[in-house]
Design an enzyme around this catalytic site. Structure first.
Site, short mmCIF file in Angstrom:
data_model
loop_
_atom_site.label_atom_id
_atom_site.label_comp_id
_atom_site.label_asym_id
_atom_site.label_seq_id
_atom_site.Cartn_x
_atom_site.Cartn_y
_atom_site.Cartn_z
N ASP A 163 0.73 -1.24 -0.07
CA ASP A 163 0.01 0.10 0.04
C ASP A 163 1.11 1.21 -0.04
OD1 ASP A 163 -2.42 1.20 0.00
OD2 ASP A 163 -3.20 0.07 2.00
N ASP A 203 -10.82 2.12 -3.39
CA ASP A 203 -11.37 2.06 -2.09
C ASP A 203 -12.85 1.89 -2.07
OD1 ASP A 203 -9.10 1.37 -0.66
OD2 ASP A 203 -9.05 3.60 0.14
#
Ligand code: GLA
Length: 725
Positions: A480, A550
């Site tokens: 990430d 997301d």
């Protein structure tokens, strides 16, 4: 050979299945661009050299009166700053006298089969030497001694050309590379529309489209990543081009940091596109004898519309960019705990997750953020990559063993480029984060960015990751990157090298990703940056899939996935079913199926009915895996054009199978809805699995599927599965 040098008129001709690209060595050793478009034969190309030579206020070349040439009105192969061409510059060096005048002229060239890698940078590769041919053209700026090699590789079967640029300092004085674009192209006329993928967090890669205007139009990032906001992709298309018709030039940069794409329409109605590292904030000090490599750019041309342009990118990336085991191996069906638990989990919770996940047929548990240091909130512990034993009471290996015992593989989350101010590592090395002396450090998501331009720092981070990965049975890593770069400077570099830090940072990231994928070739690496903030071909070179966004709301995902599909294949788009609002599980699944499918919810909280539904979905996932991962995409109705419903279709390479998905965004009151399919074999008969009806491919593509009596309702969706008889 797909690349030839036609000696008599000094022309380079690069032929691929869908395109011809021509440039040549003009008098004065200028490299002049002649043509890029649909394939043309070798005959008549001499005609392309006939150009206006002068216009008032356009400087002559010093020797131009002899051969009728001004760099300012001639389409140039790789434009430079300050020597007679006032349009966008692809390249400029600042020399030791402090001026930036640069003038590259042809020196020599070389043509060979295959393709070489670019040191330190991701790039497309060949599986066999005969897949592609490469041309290297050496140019030189006599005054500075900058020797610039323009490298072209033609992927013959794909209608694609890659380009990159190598810069050497062949003088005895240093210079600064001020601008080094990877690609420059002059197209005649300005009758093009420009497409780009814009957005923000949770709304990545929407499609924008606008006619070129005179002046300069730009797409850029200076965030230290390719970003949620702009993607290093653009297409110039003929006016009115649609999915099936029209000329399309697609451009994509294999780079994950600051990029820029500029298109200038000049007063002569010519359009120049330059694409490469964003010159803002960039400057590279090149000492005598040193070499610099600019990232690779990909160009695709087709006159068969946007759909075909995308399919060319998809084939190319699936075959010549994605690497390693997971290029062809079936990816494990995963469940990620992030949306289900956030950081609020412990050993028992994850084991219970795994048990329930196994019950419904999932194959891997991914433990997301929250397992390390003292990580209970997003304000601590990044960089402390050791297990939080107060949460994982049996340690990582104890947890993994129990997850494995349930029959699931195990994946783990890292954010290797970040550091929390509240962490042991920051307390020990406060200077390891990017910062500028005397200035406050901007904080984002309560974290700083580690200075990945420093080798000893990234080695330290990697050694912690290596410990975790080599001592545990881990099959997947989610990498990430949850903020962008600010106060970019490096305490260890001298002042003349401060303009290198953004680029050195991403080279550092690439190096660690390379080490990780080399040391652990079995690991499936998935990239992520707050969702899809670093969805670019550079990242795809290391990780075959990227978390697309997301945002897991299936309706909002439609624009994200349609936009992403402009150049990135379905197999690269991480897409999960979550427990979020709106629509039932059917639509969540139908949308997520168009990607690398998985789940992102707490299986302990599912009702028995939901579990049963998900079990059925998993069977469908297996059934459709091949047509989705290896099929050809047809965007039938896009959300950018239709507010009521959207539809897409994936067709197997042999055209024996197709999966059509329709989502009704809001109730459409059409009385009569015929959905014309694409990409089928007109001669074949196809059975619709859901109804048992049989139609010819010709009927389905010309008359269409009659969906008038489909189920109606906001957010409803359905699939149509076709098999050739
Ligand atoms: C980012 C990712 C999410 C999740 C969180 C964890 O936002 O996109 O999927 O991993 O970080 O902090």
């Amino acid at each position: 050979m797909s690349i030839r040098f036609i000696e008599e008129n000094k022309i380079f001709k690069l032929d691929s299945k869908t395109s011809t690209y021509i440039f040549g060595v003009f008098e004065g050793n200028y490299l002049v661009h002649y043509y890029y478009g649909a394939p043309i034969p070798d005959t008549d190309v001499e005609q392309l050299r006939i150009r206006p030579g002068f216009a008032s206020f356009c400087p002559d070349s010093p020797s131009a009166r002899v051969f009728n040439f001004s760099p300012d009105v001639t389409p140039l192969e790789y434009s430079t700053f300050g020597a007679g061409d006032f349009r966008l510059s692809a390249f400029a060096v600042k020399n030791s006298e402090g001026n930036k005048v640069t003038d590259l002229r042809y020196v020599s060239h070389e043509i060979y089969s295959g393709k070489k890698p670019i040191p330190g940078l991701p790039s497309l590769y060949v599986n066999t030497e005969d897949e592609a041919d490469t041309l290297e053209v050496l140019t030189e700026d006599k005054v500075t001694g900058a020797r610039v090699t323009l490298v072209y590789t033609v992927f013959k079967e794909y209608g694609a050309i890659t380009r990159c640029v190598k810069v050497e300092n062949a003088s005895d004085k240093p210079f600064y590379i001020d601008t080094v674009h990877s690609l420059c192209i002059d197209l005649p006329g300005n009758d093009y529309e420009m497409l780009d993928l814009y957005g923000r967090w949770v709304k990545e890669r929407s499609l924008d489209r606008y006619p070129l205007h005179r002046g300069i139009q730009s797409i850029k990032s200076k965030r230290g990543s390719s970003s949620h906001n702009h993607n290093p992709f653009t297409a110039l298309v003929s006016k009115g081009a649609n999915e099936d018709y029209g000329e399309c030039y697609g451009f994509n940069l294999v780079y994950s940091s600051n990029f820029s794409i500029d298109v200038e329409v000049d007063g002569f109605r010519s359009s120049r596109l330059v694409m490469g590292i964003n010159p803002e904030g960039f400057s590279w000090y090149l000492a005598p004898g040193e070499t610099f490599y600019a990232p690779e750019a990909v160009m695709v041309y087709t006159n068969k519309g946007l759909g075909e342009m995308s399919r060319i990118f998809h084939r190319l990336y699936a075959n010549n960019l994605i690497r390693g085991k997971w290029k062809k191996a079936k990816r494990p069906l995963l469940i990620n705990n992030w949306e289900g638990t956030g950081m609020n989990f412990d050993h028992d919770k994850l084991v219970s997750f795994a048990k329930h996940a196994k019950d419904i047929g999932l194959e891997m548990l991914v433990m997301d953020d929250g397992w390390f240091g003292k990580r209970d909130h997003d304000n601590s512990s990044l960089g402390d990559w050791y297990v939080a034993e107060y949460k994982l009471q049996k340690g990582l290996s104890g947890l993994i063993k129990e997850v494995n015992d349930c029959g699931l593989k195990f994946g783990i989350w890292f954010e290797p480029e970040m550091i929390s101010p509240d962490s042991d590592i920051y307390r020990a090395h406060p200077d390891w984060c990017l910062h500028t002396e005397g200035r406050d450090k901007s904080i984002a998501r309560t974290q700083y960015v580690i200075d990945y331009s420093r080798k000893e720092v990234r080695d330290h981070i990697y050694s912690m990751m290596y410990d975790i990965l080599s001592n545990n049975n881990i099959d997947y890593v989610k990498w990430d990157f949850n903020r962008n770069l600010t106060e970019v400077s490096c305490a260890q570099l001298p002042p003349e090298k401060q303009g290198e830090v953004f680029h050195r940072f991403v080279l550092g990231t690439y190096e660690i990703m390379d080490r990780l994928t080399t040391d652990f070739p079995h690991i499936l690496l998935e990239n992520c940056s707050g969702g899809g903030g670093r969805f670019d071909p550079g990242m795809l070179y290391y990780s075959p899939q990227i978390w697309t966004s997301d945002n897991t709301d299936p309706i909002e995902r439609l624009t994200i996935q349609f936009g992403t599909s402009m150049c990135y294949p379905a197999s690269t788009m991480g897409a999960h079913v979550s427990a979020n609002r709106r629509t039932g599980y059917e639509t969540k699944m139908n949308v997520a199926l168009w990607g690398s499918f998985g789940y992102e919810l707490d299986p302990d909280k599912l009702t028995p009915e939901e579990k049963a539904e998900i079990k059925d979905q998993i069977a469908l996932y297996h059934k459709y895996y091949d047509v989705i991962h290896y099929g050809e995409l047809y965007r039938l109705i896009t959300p950018f054009e239709n507010e009521f419903h959207v539809a897409w279709e994936l067709v197997s390479e042999d055209k024996n199978e197709a999966l059509v998905t329709v989502v009704e965004i809001k109730r459409a009151y059409d009385e009569f809805f015929m959905l014309r399919l694409k990409g089928l074999d007109p001669e074949k008969l196809y059975e619709i699995e859901e109804t048992g009806d049989t139609f010819s491919g010709a009927y389905l593509m010309n008359a269409g599927l009659n969906l008038t009596h489909r189920p109606h309702g906001d957010g409803l969706s359905y699939r149509v599965h076709l098999l050739a008889k």
